[in-house]
Each structure stands twice: as structure tokens, then as C-alpha cells.
Design an enzyme around this catalytic site. Sequence first.
Site, PDB file in Angstrom:
ATOM      1  N   GLU B  49       0.865  -1.179   0.000  1.00 50.13           N
ATOM      2  CA  GLU B  49       0.000   0.000   0.000  1.00 50.13           C
ATOM      3  C   GLU B  49       0.902   1.229   0.000  1.00 50.13           C
ATOM      4  OE1 GLU B  49      -4.107  -1.647   2.121  1.00 50.13           O
ATOM      5  OE2 GLU B  49      -2.966  -0.068   3.115  1.00 50.13           O
ATOM      6  N   ASP B  60      -5.261  10.345   9.848  1.00 52.88           N
ATOM      7  CA  ASP B  60      -3.937   9.879  10.249  1.00 52.88           C
ATOM      8  C   ASP B  60      -3.434  10.539  11.519  1.00 52.88           C
ATOM      9  OD1 ASP B  60      -3.032   7.951   8.195  1.00 52.88           O
ATOM     10  OD2 ASP B  60      -3.481   9.623   6.854  1.00 52.88           O
ATOM     11  N   TYR B 175     -10.684  -3.630   3.823  1.00 52.14           N
ATOM     12  CA  TYR B 175      -9.697  -3.214   4.822  1.00 52.14           C
ATOM     13  C   TYR B 175     -10.461  -2.950   6.107  1.00 52.14           C
ATOM     14  CZ  TYR B 175      -5.824  -0.250   6.676  1.00 52.14           C
ATOM     15  OH  TYR B 175      -4.813   0.308   7.424  1.00 52.14           O
TER      16      TYR B 175
END
Lengths: 406, 270
Positions: B49, B60, B175
Site C-alpha cells: 500500500e 492519520d 480493509y
Amino acid sequence: MSVKLTEEMLAALPDARGHFGAFGGRFVSETLMDSLMTLEKEYLRLKKDPEFQATFDKDLADYVGRPSPLYFAERLTRETGGAQIWLKREDLNHTGAHKVNNTIGQVLLASFLGKKRIIAETGAGQHGVATATVCARLGLDCHVFMGAEDVQRQSLNVYRMKLLGAHVHAVESGSRTLKDAMNEAMRDWVTNVDDTFYIIGTVAGPHPYPLLVRDFQSVIGREAREQSLEKTGKLPDALVACVGGGSNALGLFYPFLTDESVQLYGVEAGGLGLESGDHAAPLCAGRPGVLHGNRTYLMEDENGQIASTHSVSAGLDYPGVGPEHSWLKDIGRANYVSVTDEEALDAFRMLTQVEGIMPALETSHAVAYAVKLAATMDKDQMVVINISGRGDKDIHTIAQLDGIEL
Amino acid sequence: MSRIEGVLQTLKGQGRKALIPFITAGDPHPDQTVSLMHSMVDAGVDIIELGVPFSDPMADGPVIQLACERALKHGTSLRRVLAMVSEFRETNNTTPVVLMGYLNPIEAMGYDAFADAAVQAGVDGILTVDLPPEEAGDVAPLFSRRGLDPIFLLAPTTTDERIRAIADHSSGYVYYVSFNGVTGAAKINVDDVAAKVAHIHELTALPVGVGFGIRDAKTAAAVGQVSDGVIVGSVLVDTIARNQADIEELKRALTDLLTPMREALDRIKP
């Protein structure tokens, strides 16, 4: 080209996915989707709940002090020599700005949803103060995220928030201003989504925020419309409000959208001038993109990276804008213009000295444009400026520019 | 069959789990990314990735925020990331590459132009953190039509109804984000992950990769036990941050992290 809007058209927006035409939507990571959908469902239910609405109205009346006056600025009108200038006095609200209309509404939603922990982002600190205030009143744990640069230039509001019992988190990442505060608030929310309610301060963010903030702020325009008819027997010819995220502007504009004769002017922060690139005027000089959960006009570079912005006013120093404004721009219903830092500072001094009303630096942008606009209009015409906040918080900035140490 | 499906099917046939590293493209420098990718393949990873740096990485934590800042400082645009994948493909035609990032750089490039360029470069999958399937109606088909796998996130908060809908929009793998939070936080609870992933397996036949919070061989093994693959990000990116000065040292440090994870995953009994 302008489209004639009808009540039916407005009632259909945003659509079920939170879109205003090509704008809006819900662009967030999966973790937040369930919370946003629950919030939407609960809000749409409570919007029709008489008890919720009655509590909201009562708080606005008894705690905020509404309705705020619509004041005829006689001397400013005379000095300008054009249309009558009227001021919608949101600066007289409890906490000194329009922001509290929204925090009253959202904290009520939070209570109905049983959330005990509140987070918010803030630029100038007005939304942070308004959030800290309603949290103090209800005994809720309050965390405010504020860019480190804004913590410096709005230190008075930081201290106010602390006095109110809020935790102020200075955000050091990125450009250290409002957009970074919003990033950090989103990160906190994703981490604490189970027990936390995020009170967004403007008509931006993922659906349903643009909708509910607009609804809560529309009290400004509903009152202004009524007051205008009552005091002058007619509707205003033009409305002028500053636009950062755009909540005070949309709150004023929304109840007038179907009144075709009323011209709408949103005033963005022109900073050092649009041609300098140092500004915060996405509607005037940006293009559509996706940030903070919605598709809207943004300031970005050719690679889709968000550009840094500049404005003397912390509350307008933001690269995006509420999606409904983007839609109003594209359909031609509202006009978006900009004024520079310098023009806003001049307007600050003028309103202070001519009317004895000290506007916030954000608001000063609207004043600057409205005075230019009024000068081009007939004496029997009427302009309403949204005095979205008072300028006490900006005195340090003004003094510094004057070379004075307080 | 896409390259991602092929790799995951082969692993499944061998009773093995996928090791999927994430690094931010252009970090510490755009000239070094391809070399780091090859080095990770040598350390035994299955899919890479590659993070597309963005100015406002809202999902993040600090480690990947700083990686984005370093990459952007060196001008790592989406086009440049695609060029890195092309270069990687000059000598590697087997390891799938998934681009992971935020929507705006893709929107700025234009969806069709991006999808064409991604295929041309040899990209295999696209994971856009802030594009839930509700908003992907126009976009995901542009990817699928060209053989790019659209990969979506599932979270602890995702309802069954949404798991089914998201799986319908996905190909390659889904995911699973192991906890409510940002990348790099230390919140993972393996029992919770096991329960949710088992449930996801009941609702979809797609392989499930699990990411967020996997930092060493022990967590990799524990999560690998209950999933089809593990995604390892912040601990690698943090290693990059601490070894910026010397690329050879950096490659060794990444290998030292990945090798025990590979070994631990391969010790899992089918």
C-alpha cells in the site's frame, strides 16, 4: 445566470445524501459514517418535535437575548450618501457573536443523543467561546481545538474559554490555523466517536452539519425579514455578510432566498489582494474540491493539495466554504466578492467612530463592502449588514498594527 | 482475475496470510520510494500500500502526518507517485500495488485521467479514505471497468447493512480498521478484532485485511490468526522518519521489522 428559487426547490435541498447540487455530501472515513447517519436521523426527527423547538426558542430568547435588533445606522448612512444602511446586531448576543445560535441548537441535540463529551474547532475563538459557554451551562466536558497561530492572535478568547472550564488544545500541525484545528477535531472525533458530540461551528463539514447549522442560524434572517417589514414596510434591497465557512451569511440569506428582489452579497477575505495569492477567498478565486467531509469551492494547488490562506481575521482564514454557498454561487443566486485586510481595518475604524459599534474583524469585511455598495444605490433603497460579532477580541490585533503595546 | 485477487488466492491455497506494508510515497524522498518498495518485497511482503501524500490527512495520526509533510516538501504529487509505480513495474510485475490516500488529489487530476494513468502505471487497487461507497457511485465503476480494484474500509462502527453494501462495491479485499481512531494509535484489542472479522467473513466472501495498531510480530500473528492479511503502516513510517539520513540503514531497519512479522505469520496453522 440566476435561477428563480421556490420553496419547493429549497425544501428538496440538501437531497437524501446531503448534496446541494454538485456540492456537499459526506466524504469521511468509514468510522464516522454510522454516527453521521444517526445524527441525521435524529435531527430530522427533532426538527419536527415541538418540545425540541420550544426549548431552542426559549434558550435563544432568555439565554442569548434574541431577537437581536435591526438598527438603522443613520450617521453611517449620511456619511455614505447612498442607500439606508441597517445593522443586524448579532454582536449583541450573549458571548458577542452569531455563533451561539448554533451551539445552543447543537448542544441540545447532543443532550437528546445522550453525549456527555463535546468537541469543537475554532478560528477566531468565537465558536469556541460559544461552545464552552453552552457546555458550562449544561455541565458537559468541553474540548476546543484551535490552531497554534490563532491561539496567539486571539489570546483573549483562549482565556475566556479556559475561564468557562473548557480544555483548549493548541494545534501545531500544518498551517496552525482553522483548517488544522478542524483536522484535529475530526481525529479526536474518530477516536472518541462513542461518547463524543462534535459541534461544528459553520455550515460546512459532512452532511448533516451544513443543514443543521444553517437551520439553527436561520433565525437571523427570519428576524431580519420580519423586522425589516415592520420597520420599513418592505424587504431590504441587499443583504451583506462576511463569509469564512459562511454560517452568519447563510443564516441571514436563507429566509430571503425566494425573495428575488433581494440581492445577496457574501464577502470573502481578500487578504493582501486576490492577485497576491495571499487571501482566503475560495468562492472568488478557488475551484471545487473535497475537504473536511464535503465537496465545495476550495483554495488548492494544481495537485489538489490544500493551499495556505491568509487573512487578518482568524475567523475567515479558511480554505473552504459551506457547500450551500458553492451552490448559491453556481446558480447565480448570491454574489461573492472580497475585500482586503486594509479595507476591513478601515471599516473597523469607521463603524467604531461613526456609530460607536466596534465590529469583529470578520464582520468588518462585510461593513467595508456594504459601504461601497450602498454608495452606488439610491437613497430610498435599503442594505442590511450582518454585524456577526463584536470586535473586543480583536483589540490586541488592532493595537499591534497601530504599534501600541497594551 | 486481478493481480490482487491472484496473490490472495495463492496465499489462501498455501494456507498463508498476506503481509501488507504501507509507506508514504515520497518519504523520506521521492527518489528513494521505489528502492524501498523492492526492499520490502525482498523481505517477503505480498502487497504494497503506497500512501499518496495529502496536505490534510484527517484520518492519520502524527507519524503519517509528518510523513506527508516530508513527502510534500519534496513535491510528491499524485502524478509523481504514479511515475514511481511505473518505475517499480520495470522490474516487478507480480507484487500488487494499492494507492491509499484522500480524494482531493484524485479529484484535482480528474477521475478518468487518473484511472487511465493508474492502469498505465501498473497500479492494482485504489483505497480512498474519505470516499465512502455512498459517494463512490460514479467513481468506483471507473476503476472497476479498467480492472483496478476499489478497496473500501470497514470499521468497528460499521453496521451489518453497510458491511454488505460496502462489500458489494469492493473487489480485491476489504480493509478492516481495527479500532476507532487514527493511524498509529495503540488501541488494538485482538479479541474485539477477532469477533468482528469473523462476523465480516459471514457477510462477505472477500478477503479481509486488518490494519491500524499492528506494530510487531506478536500483534501481526494475533491478528493474522483471525484475518486474511495484516496491514502495517505507522511503525514502518516511524522507522523511515528515524533513518532518513542513510537509505541502506533504512532498508535494513525495515527488513528487520518485516522479517519477524513474515515469519510469525507463516507460523500460523491453517
